[in-house]
Design a protein around this motif. Sequence first.
Motif, PDB file in Angstrom:
ATOM      1  N   LEU A 132       0.963  -1.277   0.030  1.00  0.00           N
ATOM      2  CA  LEU A 132      -0.102  -0.022   0.017  1.00  0.00           C
ATOM      3  C   LEU A 132       0.924   1.282  -0.093  1.00  0.00           C
ATOM      4  O   LEU A 132       0.695   2.155  -0.554  1.00  0.00           O
ATOM      5  CB  LEU A 132      -0.883   0.027   1.376  1.00  0.00           C
ATOM      6  CG  LEU A 132      -2.056  -1.109   1.138  1.00  0.00           C
ATOM      7  CD1 LEU A 132      -2.990  -1.147   2.285  1.00  0.00           C
ATOM      8  CD2 LEU A 132      -2.694  -0.775  -0.213  1.00  0.00           C
TER       9      LEU A 132
ATOM     10  N   ASN B 231      -2.082   9.547   2.087  1.00  0.00           N
ATOM     11  CA  ASN B 231      -2.481   8.949   3.157  1.00  0.00           C
ATOM     12  C   ASN B 231      -1.953   7.326   3.133  1.00  0.00           C
ATOM     13  O   ASN B 231      -1.632   6.908   4.195  1.00  0.00           O
ATOM     14  CB  ASN B 231      -4.090   8.763   3.146  1.00  0.00           C
ATOM     15  CG  ASN B 231      -4.601  10.119   3.765  1.00  0.00           C
ATOM     16  OD1 ASN B 231      -4.024  11.008   4.324  1.00  0.00           O
ATOM     17  ND2 ASN B 231      -5.755  10.375   3.225  1.00  0.00           N
ATOM     18  N   LEU B 232      -1.717   6.891   2.086  1.00  0.00           N
ATOM     19  CA  LEU B 232      -1.407   5.282   2.179  1.00  0.00           C
ATOM     20  C   LEU B 232       0.355   5.332   2.407  1.00  0.00           C
ATOM     21  O   LEU B 232       0.445   4.663   3.131  1.00  0.00           O
ATOM     22  CB  LEU B 232      -1.385   4.956   0.498  1.00  0.00           C
ATOM     23  CG  LEU B 232      -2.689   4.413  -0.084  1.00  0.00           C
ATOM     24  CD1 LEU B 232      -2.659   4.306  -1.698  1.00  0.00           C
ATOM     25  CD2 LEU B 232      -3.210   3.112   0.657  1.00  0.00           C
TER      26      LEU B 232
ATOM     27  N   ASP C 172       0.367   6.095   6.275  1.00  0.00           N
ATOM     28  CA  ASP C 172      -0.086   4.917   6.857  1.00  0.00           C
ATOM     29  C   ASP C 172       0.993   3.832   7.002  1.00  0.00           C
ATOM     30  O   ASP C 172       1.379   3.355   8.192  1.00  0.00           O
ATOM     31  CB  ASP C 172      -1.220   4.355   6.135  1.00  0.00           C
ATOM     32  CG  ASP C 172      -2.569   4.720   7.223  1.00  0.00           C
ATOM     33  OD1 ASP C 172      -2.447   5.507   7.696  1.00  0.00           O
ATOM     34  OD2 ASP C 172      -3.272   3.789   6.976  1.00  0.00           O
TER      35      ASP C 172
ATOM     36  N   ARG D  88       3.707   4.994   9.425  1.00  0.00           N
ATOM     37  CA  ARG D  88       3.147   4.882  10.730  1.00  0.00           C
ATOM     38  C   ARG D  88       3.441   3.423  11.287  1.00  0.00           C
ATOM     39  O   ARG D  88       4.157   2.965  12.180  1.00  0.00           O
ATOM     40  CB  ARG D  88       2.133   5.588  10.910  1.00  0.00           C
ATOM     41  CG  ARG D  88       1.681   5.882  12.380  1.00  0.00           C
ATOM     42  CD  ARG D  88       0.612   6.286  12.527  1.00  0.00           C
ATOM     43  NE  ARG D  88      -0.528   5.422  11.734  1.00  0.00           N
ATOM     44  CZ  ARG D  88      -1.659   6.195  11.486  1.00  0.00           C
ATOM     45  NH1 ARG D  88      -2.102   7.297  12.150  1.00  0.00           N
ATOM     46  NH2 ARG D  88      -2.678   5.462  10.672  1.00  0.00           N
ATOM     47  N   ASP D  89       3.064   2.606  10.282  1.00  0.00           N
ATOM     48  CA  ASP D  89       3.112   1.153  10.671  1.00  0.00           C
ATOM     49  C   ASP D  89       4.626   0.738  10.821  1.00  0.00           C
ATOM     50  O   ASP D  89       4.963  -0.164  11.518  1.00  0.00           O
ATOM     51  CB  ASP D  89       2.388   0.318   9.534  1.00  0.00           C
ATOM     52  CG  ASP D  89       1.130   0.347   9.493  1.00  0.00           C
ATOM     53  OD1 ASP D  89       0.301   0.918  10.587  1.00  0.00           O
ATOM     54  OD2 ASP D  89       0.301  -0.205   8.788  1.00  0.00           O
TER      55      ASP D  89
END
Lengths: 337, 305
Positions: free
Chosen positions: B32, B286-287, B290, B293-294
């Motif tokens: 992603l 956003n992808l 994200d 962050r992961d």
Amino acid sequence: MVSKRFVFKRLLMLFPVLFGVATVVFAILHLSPGDPAVVIAGERASQEFVNQVRSDLGLDDPLWQQYVRFLGEVATFDFGQSYQVNRGVPVSQILADRLPITIELALLGQFAGLLFGLPLGILSAVKQDTWTDHLTRIGALSGISVPIYWSGPLLILLFAQFLGLLPTSGRIGSEYFVEPVTGLILVDTLLAGNVAAFQSAVVHLLLPVVVLGIYQMALLSRMMRSSMVEVIRQDYMRTARAKGQGSKITVMKHGLRNAFIPVITVIGIQFGSLLGGAVLTETVFEINGIGTLLVDAINRSDYPVVQGTVLVFAVLYTLVNLGVDLTYSVLDPRIEQ
Amino acid sequence: MSTETQTGTVDRGIVERLRASPFLSQLLSNRLAITGIVIIVGVVLIAVYARFTYDLNDLMATQFGTNPSESAPSAEYLFGTDGQARDIFPRVLYGAWYAVLYGTVTVVASTFLGVSLGIVAAYYGDLTDNVIMRTMDVLLSFPSLLLALALVTIFPEELGLWRAVGALTLVYTPRFARVVRGAALKVLEDEYTDATKALGATDPRLLIRHVLPNCLAPITVQSTLNYGLAIIDIAALSFLGFGASPGEPTWGMMLSNGVEFGLFSGAWWWSFFPGLLLALTVLGFNLLGDGMRDALDPRMRETVD
């Protein structure tokens, strides 16, 4: 239970925040390049008249005097009269008329978001790394990436223009008049016992609520998922399963309560984006809440209305977060310390 | 993970370095996040292409006589034309330039301000910390879009879309300040900070050379997530009429025209195409955000037992 002391302490902490908020609003309006006296007097007024208006409003007093007066007005919810939008009407009156409209929209949007967002988030977490999870996550990520001022017009075009199923704007058909009691159109129509008007209101509010709800749903399902994923890994969950509880019961009984705690905070923090979303939704669907009021007031340099509206938005946001903090401490008593 | 398998002749240096950094390798193994990077690169390419291919004045001027007005998408006008007979396709492409340029300035400015305030607050503590962070708290007690709306009014109208940039910079600054203050406090507790001080490093040197680099990870994630938000909020302010001037080909302005004039004539293409590119751009950020962050949060890395 929440201790009285904790509630009291949190309430006390409201004052410095509200004081700061009022100060920021005061500063913003005094930094604005426009001159309220000119706005009231009109562009073509004589200089004398403008000066007259300025001294009537106390705008030539020293800044600190204006500031003190402003704080006093804020404390008594007296924001003066509108210059432009509803000339001569007290701002508090305008706000009282239009605030319920925005609150109704925001609450319905939040409710729709919770109704669909939470189950989706839980499903996604329980089925982590399966196709269901991937689809839900991508859907949620798309949901927060789609601006309201795009999804709104597209849904209007589809359902109102092309299919002719739903109305394009407003919150009730123009043929109905319902005496405003609460200001919430769904409640007022029911109180009046007017079923046809109620149906009209539901049909009108459907698209705005869906548009606002999609964003909330996406947001909440993401939060619910990540919170739930974390909780599922906890030892007590494994213990519960080891004791022979079915995994569904474990999730419901032990998982949810713990997973909800961070989600509730997020609901509080995201209430700000909900209000921002409501402003955009109101603009797209021509709903006369305080969102359109603010935009209108800024465009027409109606300073008292801008002041009042921004303050009300900030107070609302702060109060919701206070409520969230208190709920939070009910769910997790350790927070109080 | 097996370490023996990847010893091809390609570029061992890079492979080694990637493996050495769990963050990057984690990020690059996230499909992603890669999709996000591809989208962002695509949008930037479109932006640069449009900027150097089209003449802004041509895009803003009415084209009656040259083009049909309000014509639906066709082979000639891929995205149709608007009420001013302007071809929507190049306008939408040019909108990418606006989004990238103004979005970048907003993010860079708020990152810079927020990071400076956050680090200073963490390092000096006491009164400085209190004054800075309480001010940030107050700014955070406004719903962000509404604060931005109010702040737009303090900038003179001639600034156009830069007003939105200024307002949003002030709105986002507190978020960076908070994140950085938290991260910096942790770094300052570490022993190497004391060691650096003992070696006689000055405050600015300590903060810039030692504290800042150790806070970079959370700053980067916050910036990336804020990028999408900045682009969507700039467009929102434009949409509400605060920012772009009427003819300017920004996505927000095009969407505003679409609602005001295109909605009732059923001209869906006025809104559809600018909004599609806007949503896609935001999705890209956003992808990536994200994924970052992961990759940073080790708890998210493990899979469930």
